[in-house]
Design an enzyme around this catalytic site. Structure first.
Site, PDB file in Angstrom:
ATOM      1  N   ASN A 167      42.092  52.851  26.238  1.00 37.95           N
ATOM      2  CA  ASN A 167      42.425  51.465  26.559  1.00 37.95           C
ATOM      3  C   ASN A 167      43.459  51.005  25.538  1.00 37.95           C
ATOM      4  O   ASN A 167      43.234  51.110  24.339  1.00 37.95           O
ATOM      5  CB  ASN A 167      41.165  50.585  26.485  1.00 37.95           C
ATOM      6  N   GLY A 168      44.572  50.505  26.046  1.00 36.58           N
ATOM      7  CA  GLY A 168      45.642  50.060  25.151  1.00 36.58           C
ATOM      8  C   GLY A 168      46.949  50.652  25.621  1.00 36.58           C
ATOM      9  O   GLY A 168      47.017  51.253  26.699  1.00 36.58           O
ATOM     10  N   TYR A 216      41.356  35.210  28.245  1.00 31.48           N
ATOM     11  CA  TYR A 216      41.277  35.607  29.652  1.00 31.48           C
ATOM     12  C   TYR A 216      40.573  36.928  29.911  1.00 31.48           C
ATOM     13  O   TYR A 216      39.769  37.029  30.828  1.00 31.48           O
ATOM     14  CB  TYR A 216      42.691  35.707  30.240  1.00 31.48           C
ATOM     15  N   CYS A 263      42.524  48.355  30.856  1.00 31.49           N
ATOM     16  CA  CYS A 263      41.515  49.388  31.035  1.00 31.49           C
ATOM     17  C   CYS A 263      40.239  49.074  30.294  1.00 31.49           C
ATOM     18  O   CYS A 263      40.217  48.235  29.390  1.00 31.49           O
ATOM     19  CB  CYS A 263      42.024  50.735  30.518  1.00 31.49           C
ATOM     20  N   GLY A 301      39.749  46.763  34.958  1.00 30.90           N
ATOM     21  CA  GLY A 301      40.597  47.651  35.746  1.00 30.90           C
ATOM     22  C   GLY A 301      39.916  47.993  37.044  1.00 30.90           C
ATOM     23  O   GLY A 301      38.783  48.481  37.032  1.00 30.90           O
TER      24      GLY A 301
HETATM   25  P1  AMP Z   1      50.565  33.557  37.573  1.00 27.46           P
HETATM   26  O1  AMP Z   1      50.061  33.219  38.926  1.00 27.46           O
HETATM   27  O2  AMP Z   1      51.541  34.696  37.599  1.00 27.46           O
HETATM   28  O3  AMP Z   1      51.089  32.379  36.808  1.00 27.46           O
HETATM   29  O4  AMP Z   1      49.327  34.129  36.756  1.00 27.46           O
HETATM   30  C1  AMP Z   1      48.387  33.262  36.199  1.00 27.46           C
HETATM   31  C2  AMP Z   1      47.018  33.562  36.710  1.00 27.46           C
HETATM   32  O5  AMP Z   1      46.746  34.941  36.538  1.00 27.46           O
HETATM   33  C3  AMP Z   1      45.977  32.785  35.933  1.00 27.46           C
HETATM   34  O6  AMP Z   1      45.138  32.133  36.871  1.00 27.46           O
HETATM   35  C4  AMP Z   1      45.235  33.798  35.121  1.00 27.46           C
HETATM   36  O7  AMP Z   1      43.844  33.598  35.234  1.00 27.46           O
HETATM   37  C5  AMP Z   1      45.611  35.137  35.698  1.00 27.46           C
HETATM   38  N1  AMP Z   1      46.036  36.087  34.668  1.00 27.46           N
HETATM   39  C6  AMP Z   1      46.613  35.850  33.492  1.00 27.46           C
HETATM   40  N2  AMP Z   1      46.870  36.983  32.824  1.00 27.46           N
HETATM   41  C7  AMP Z   1      46.450  37.984  33.603  1.00 27.46           C
HETATM   42  C8  AMP Z   1      46.409  39.410  33.474  1.00 27.46           C
HETATM   43  N3  AMP Z   1      46.875  40.026  32.405  1.00 27.46           N
HETATM   44  N4  AMP Z   1      45.880  40.123  34.486  1.00 27.46           N
HETATM   45  C9  AMP Z   1      45.427  39.523  35.584  1.00 27.46           C
HETATM   46  N5  AMP Z   1      45.420  38.185  35.761  1.00 27.46           N
HETATM   47  C10 AMP Z   1      45.923  37.419  34.790  1.00 27.46           C
END
Ligand code: AMP
Length: 485
Positions: free
Chosen positions: A117-118, A258, A16, A42
Site C-alpha cells: 500500500n503506497g 477521507y 490499497c 480498494g
Molecule cells: P470530486 O467530485 O472530483 O470533487 O471529488 C470529491 C468527492 O470524492 C468527495 O465527495 C470525496 O468524498 C470523494 N473523494 C475525495 N478524495 C477521494 C479519493 N482519493 N478517492 C475516492 N474518492 C475521493
C-alpha cells in the site's frame, strides 16, 4: 506496448489495503475477513497468498473480496497457518490482472509474496536501470521494482535482501510479505501510509492497514508499526528491526479526512473523532446563518455532526446515499463519473424544501460531486446553499498512494475559493484552514519547519523527493508505465 508515463494519466495512482497473519490454522479466512473490512481502500481486485510452511497457495482476481473469497471452496484451497492479502483499486482491464497483488516470485532463497500500500516515487527511475540490466518485468506496478531489487541483492537472508531493496526505493510503502516460513511487515521511514499490529486471543499475530481489520477478526490492537520498522513474524515470535535512519513521522493527514474508515484508530487517534472535530473547527471558522446542516453521505457525516453541534443548528440526513454503487470519484470516464453522482445520491426533499442549507463534505477534487449535489439540493427547494469542506483546498496531486488526478484537473489548482463557489453554484463556500485541521488532529498548529503530517495535497510540501517527476523517466524508449498501490 505500454508507453505511458503514469503521471500523465489521472487513473493510475492507487489506493490499497493490506493484511497479514501468522500462526493461525485458518489464516486464509481471517485474511478474507480482514480484507473485507479494508474493502473501502480498494474495490477493483483482491488477492490472498498463504503458506503451509512448505508450499504456497494463492488466489487473486478482479472484483470485491466477497466475489473472490466468498466461497468456502476457494478458502479451502488456501491452506496454511500464515497468509497475506491485498485489496486494490486499479486501472484498465488490459493491465489489471497481472497487477493484482500480492505479487509472487521465486528467488534463490525460495518464494516470496508481497502486498504493497503506497506509491514509490522513484520506481520508474529504478525500473529503467533494471530493464537496462536485463530484468524482465511482468507487471506495471511499482511494487515489482522491489521484487527485482530483492532478486539481485547480494545479501544472504530474505530480510537482509528486503531491507537492501527498500533502502533503494523512495516514496510511501506499508508492505506485508510472506516467505515460506514467515510474515514480514514494513512501514516506510516517514510512516506515510498506516500499518497496525494486532494479536488474536490464541496468540496469532496480525498486520493490517487499519484497526477496523483487527476488529472484524476479534484481534486486540497491539500498536502501530513504527515508521521505518520491519516486523518479522515466525515460529520464534515477533522480531522488530529498525534498519533505516531515524526520521520524523509524516503520516498522511488525508487518511483522517477521507480515506480511512471512521471506526479505525490510527496513530493513537480516532478517525471519527478527528472528522467530528474538523466539523467543529469549521463551524468556528466559517459560521453562517442556516436552518439545517446536511452531510454529503457518507464522507461528510462525521464532520457535519461536529459542525451542527458546534453551530447549534439541526443536523438532518437531507441526502440519502444508495450503497450499491461504487465510489463516484474513481469511475473511469467523465460521463460515468457524472452519472455516478446521481446514481449514488438522492435528495430527501421534505427536509430540504424552503430551508437554508449548510452542506458538509470532506473534499472537493474535480468539483463533480459538489456541483451535482448542489444542483440536486436546489432542485429540492433549498432557499440558500452554503458548502463547508472538512479539508483545505486540494491544490496538489498525491504521489504517495491516494488516488488524486493530475494537478490540472484539481478545481482548487486553477480557481480561488470565490471562483470555486461560483462554479459549483453555492451562496458561500469555505474550507477548513490548515491550522484548523491540525487543531482537529490534536496539534496546536502546523509546525512549518517540521510538519507533523504529510499534507502535500494541500500545501505542495512533499516530504519525499519525487525523482520520477523531475525527469529521467520516459527517455530512450523505456517509458514503461508503473502503477502505485
Ligand atoms: P470530486 O467530485 O472530483 O470533487 O471529488 C470529491 C468527492 O470524492 C468527495 O465527495 C470525496 O468524498 C470523494 N473523494 C475525495 N478524495 C477521494 C479519493 N482519493 N478517492 C475516492 N474518492 C475521493
Amino acid at each position: 506496448m505500454l508507453t505511458t508515463n503514469p503521471f500523465e494519466d489521472d487513473h493510475l495512482h492507487e489506493e490499497c489495503g493490506v493484511f497479514g497473519i501468522y500462526g493461525h490454522h485458518d489464516a486464509a479466512s481471517h485474511t478474507a475477513l480482514g480484507l473485507h473490512a479494508l474493502q473501502h481502500r480498494g474495490q477493483e481486485a483482491a488477492g490472498i497468498v498463504t503458506s503451509d510452511g512448505e508450499h504456497f497457495h494463492s488466489h487473486r482476481g478482479p472484483g470485491h473480496v466477497a466475489d473472490n473469497f466468498g466461497s468456502e471452496a476457494v478458502i479451502k484451497t488456501l491452506e496454511g497457518h500464515m497468509a497475506i492479502g491485498h485489496v486494490r483499486y486499479s486501472t484498465t482491464g488490459e493491465t489489471m490482472l497481472r497487477n493484482v497483488q500480492p505479487l509472487f516470485a521465486d528467488f534463490e532463497f525460495g518464494g516470496l509474496a508481497i502486498g504493497h500500500n503506497g506509491n514509490l516515487t522513484n520506481a520508474l527511475t529504478i525500473r529503467k536501470q533494471l530493464v537496462r540490466r536485463g530484468c524482465l518485468f511482468q507487471s506495471t506496478t511499482d511494487t515489482e521494482v522491489i521484487v527485482h531489487l530483492i532478486a539481485i541483492s547480494l545479501y544472504a537472508t530474505v530480510e537482509e535482501r528486503m531491507i537492501d531493496a527498500l533502502r533503494q526505493v523512495e516514496g510511501a510503502y506499508s508492505l506485508v510479505a510472506l516467505t515460506q516460513t514467515s510474515v514480514i511487515g514494513v512501514r516506510d521511514p516517514l510512516g506515510i501510509r498506516p500499518l497496525v499490529l494486532g494479536r488474536l486471543p490464541g496468540g496469532a499475530w496480525i498486520l493490517a492497514s487499519e484497526t477496523c481489520a483487527l476488529d472484524i477478526v476479534g484481534a486486540q490492537f497491539v500498536r502501530d508499526v513504527e515508521p521505518g520498522e520491519v516486523i518479522i513474524l515466525d515460529h520464534t515470535g515477533l522480531r522488530s528491526i529498525k534498519p533505516f535512519a531515524k526520521s520524523h513521522c509524516r503520516f498522511c493527514i488525508f487518511e483522517y479526512i477521507y480515506f480511512a474508515r471512521p471506526d479505525s484508530v490510527l496513530e493513537g487517534t480516532s478517525v471519527y473523532g478527528v472528522r467530528k472535530q474538523i466539523g467543529r473547527e469549521l463551524a468556528k471558522e466559517s459560521a453562517v446563518d442556516a436552518d439545517v446542516v446536511i452531510p454529503v453521505p457518507d464522507s461528510g457525516v462525521p464532520a457535519a455532526l461536529g459542525y451542527a453541534a458546534e453551530a447549534n443548528i439541526p443536523f438532518e440526513l437531507g441526502i440519502i446515499r444508495n450503497h450499491y454503487v461504487g465510489r463516484t470519484f474513481i469511475e473511469p470516464t467523465d460521463t460515468i463519473r457524472h452519472l455516478g453522482v446521481k446514481l449514488k445520491h438522492n435528495a430527501n426533499r421534505l427536509h430540504i424544501a424552503g430551508k437554508r442549507v449548510i452542506l458538509v463534505d470532506d473534499s472537493i477534487v474535480r468539483g463533480t460531486t459538489s456541483t451535482k449535489i448542489v444542483e440536486m439540493v436546489r432542485q429540492a427547494g433549498a432557499t440558500e446553499v452554503h458548502m463547508r469542506i472538512s479539508s483545505p483546498p486540494t491544490t496538489h496531486s498525491c504521489f504517495y498512494g491516494i488516488d488524486t488526478p493530475e494537478r490540472e484537473k484539481l478545481l482548487a489548482f486553477k480557481h480561488d475559493v470565490a471562483a470555486m463557489a461560483k462554479l459549483i453554484g453555492v451562496d458561500s463556500l469555505a474550507f477548513i484552514s490548515l491550522d484548523g485541521l491540525y487543531r482537529a488532529v490534536g496539534e496546536e498548529k502546523r509546525n512549518n519547519h517540521q510538519p507533523q503530517f504529510c499534507d502535500a495535497c494541500f500545501t505542495g510540501d512533499y516530504p519525499v523527493a519525487l525523482a520520477d517527476q523531475s525527469g529521467g523517466q520516459g527517455q530512450d524508449g523505456l517509458s514503461a508505465m508503473t502503477e502505485g498501490n
